[in-house]
Design a protein around this motif. Sequence first.
Motif, mmCIF file in Angstrom:
data_model
loop_
_atom_site.group_PDB
_atom_site.id
_atom_site.type_symbol
_atom_site.label_atom_id
_atom_site.label_comp_id
_atom_site.label_asym_id
_atom_site.label_seq_id
_atom_site.Cartn_x
_atom_site.Cartn_y
_atom_site.Cartn_z
ATOM 1 N N ASP A 31 6.939 -38.106 -20.083
ATOM 2 C CA ASP A 31 7.840 -39.256 -19.975
ATOM 3 C C ASP A 31 7.849 -39.811 -18.554
ATOM 4 O O ASP A 31 7.687 -41.020 -18.344
ATOM 5 N N GLU A 32 8.046 -38.926 -17.566
ATOM 6 C CA GLU A 32 8.089 -39.364 -16.170
ATOM 7 C C GLU A 32 6.742 -39.925 -15.733
ATOM 8 O O GLU A 32 6.674 -40.908 -14.993
ATOM 9 N N CYS A 33 5.682 -39.293 -16.182
ATOM 10 C CA CYS A 33 4.337 -39.749 -15.823
ATOM 11 C C CYS A 33 4.098 -41.180 -16.308
ATOM 12 O O CYS A 33 3.696 -42.056 -15.529
ATOM 13 N N LEU A 34 4.348 -41.436 -17.579
ATOM 14 C CA LEU A 34 4.080 -42.761 -18.141
ATOM 15 C C LEU A 34 5.089 -43.804 -17.651
ATOM 16 O O LEU A 34 4.752 -44.985 -17.535
ATOM 17 N N ASP A 72 1.096 -34.341 -15.453
ATOM 18 C CA ASP A 72 2.270 -33.718 -14.840
ATOM 19 C C ASP A 72 2.557 -34.304 -13.455
ATOM 20 O O ASP A 72 3.280 -33.711 -12.656
ATOM 21 N N ASP A 73 1.963 -35.471 -13.170
ATOM 22 C CA ASP A 73 2.192 -36.150 -11.893
ATOM 23 C C ASP A 73 2.899 -37.483 -12.107
ATOM 24 O O ASP A 73 2.871 -38.044 -13.204
ATOM 25 N N VAL A 74 3.495 -37.984 -11.048
ATOM 26 C CA VAL A 74 4.204 -39.261 -11.060
ATOM 27 C C VAL A 74 3.665 -40.116 -9.921
ATOM 28 O O VAL A 74 3.530 -39.637 -8.790
ATOM 29 N N MET A 75 3.341 -41.379 -10.197
ATOM 30 C CA MET A 75 2.852 -42.288 -9.167
ATOM 31 C C MET A 75 4.002 -43.027 -8.494
ATOM 32 O O MET A 75 4.977 -43.398 -9.153
ATOM 33 N N MET A 76 3.871 -43.241 -7.194
ATOM 34 C CA MET A 76 4.776 -44.166 -6.510
ATOM 35 C C MET A 76 4.465 -45.583 -6.993
ATOM 36 O O MET A 76 3.321 -45.884 -7.363
ATOM 37 N N PRO A 77 5.433 -46.489 -7.004
ATOM 38 C CA PRO A 77 5.213 -47.823 -7.592
ATOM 39 C C PRO A 77 4.080 -48.620 -6.948
ATOM 40 O O PRO A 77 3.482 -49.469 -7.594
ATOM 41 N N GLN A 78 3.774 -48.345 -5.694
ATOM 42 C CA GLN A 78 2.754 -49.118 -4.991
ATOM 43 C C GLN A 78 1.365 -48.501 -5.058
ATOM 44 O O GLN A 78 0.417 -49.055 -4.500
ATOM 45 N N ARG A 79 1.219 -47.370 -5.732
ATOM 46 C CA ARG A 79 -0.053 -46.647 -5.665
ATOM 47 C C ARG A 79 -1.243 -47.489 -6.119
ATOM 48 O O ARG A 79 -2.230 -47.622 -5.398
ATOM 49 N N VAL A 80 -1.205 -48.049 -7.326
ATOM 50 C CA VAL A 80 -2.353 -48.787 -7.857
ATOM 51 C C VAL A 80 -2.684 -49.968 -6.964
ATOM 52 O O VAL A 80 -3.857 -50.211 -6.635
ATOM 53 N N ARG A 81 -1.671 -50.686 -6.524
ATOM 54 C CA ARG A 81 -1.906 -51.868 -5.678
ATOM 55 C C ARG A 81 -2.610 -51.497 -4.370
ATOM 56 O O ARG A 81 -3.617 -52.112 -3.994
ATOM 57 N N LEU A 82 -2.101 -50.468 -3.683
ATOM 58 C CA LEU A 82 -2.668 -50.106 -2.386
ATOM 59 C C LEU A 82 -4.071 -49.518 -2.519
ATOM 60 O O LEU A 82 -4.966 -49.820 -1.716
ATOM 61 N N GLN A 83 -4.285 -48.682 -3.534
ATOM 62 C CA GLN A 83 -5.619 -48.099 -3.694
ATOM 63 C C GLN A 83 -6.626 -49.136 -4.179
ATOM 64 O O GLN A 83 -7.798 -49.080 -3.803
ATOM 65 N N TYR A 84 -6.180 -50.072 -4.967
ATOM 66 C CA TYR A 84 -7.066 -51.161 -5.391
ATOM 67 C C TYR A 84 -7.514 -51.976 -4.179
ATOM 68 O O TYR A 84 -8.705 -52.294 -4.037
#
Length: 312
Positions: free
Chosen positions: A31-34, A112-124
């Motif tokens: 749940d937290e992951c998605l 079992d991990d959770v992304m910070m909200p900016q992760r995809v944007r910054l890594q992209y």
Amino acid sequence: MAEAERAAGSPPGSVQVSVIVPVHNSQCWLDECLKSVWEQDFKQTMELSIFNDASKDGSAEIIAKWKIKLEDAGVPVVVGSNDSAQPRGVGFAKNQAIMQSSGTYLCFLDSDDVMMPQRVRLQYEAAIQHPNSIIGCQVRREPPESTERYTRWINNLTEEQLLTQVFTSHGPTVIMPTWFCSREWFYHVGKFDEGGKVSDTLIQIHVGLFCVSDLRGFGSSGFSEILESIPLILPFLQVTAFCDVDEKKIAKGFYTFEESEERPKPKIPICHFREATPPFIICVKQDLTGGAFEMNLNMLNLKEGMDYYHFN
């Protein structure tokens, strides 16, 4: 094996980033992951590609719930599954999730991990600048006191150490759950192993080898394990001496490799680390001695990656 379900409106090539999530019995964390996928602030096209590898818990129901919620938010979801009695393993699940996805870039996320909200944007943004690279990121552990040494190591590596410390017991310096790369580069590097094996790794070091080892508490078995492991991983190297700070071992002057089938059994010299000359393989865990080991190493004025490698 069930066919992957692809959401409407996401033809191949139209998605910038596919978030790759392998799942096996992950209901405690899923749940937290998605939710963290749903909370991304990335403004371009993104899809979730999730592969359920024979889960027996409530993972499938959680996936179905978030599929609806994510698609309502404009994030297409592709779901594949292994419906057999036995899981095929995390390498298989990741490869399947990649093959059923369509994004130009791949963002890997463990269930079992959770992304910070900016992760995809910054890594992209970083991947656009460095197309032939695997992009990683720093991490925060929950609870904070878990794996403190490992977390410090991940978050404090220098640019040079990303290359020089890949042979430590911690494993890859860009840790797998943080990977982000182009699909093209992923296939250039190669798919995940599906048999649970680690591929052979070689490093180019001069044939002359010193092994720096503070093995107090390990006894002679510590030396033996090093001697046995080096030919398997670095077959072109030969151990010429051990370095230590243990006065008794230094006074004895040598270590006899009792497990060797050679006759007479090889005797490996032992010397004080100050008397040794590079190159070195350092088989000492870092961040365990209150800075004493690091201070001893620094006084030698050696360059990591040229004079020595950490290999523990």
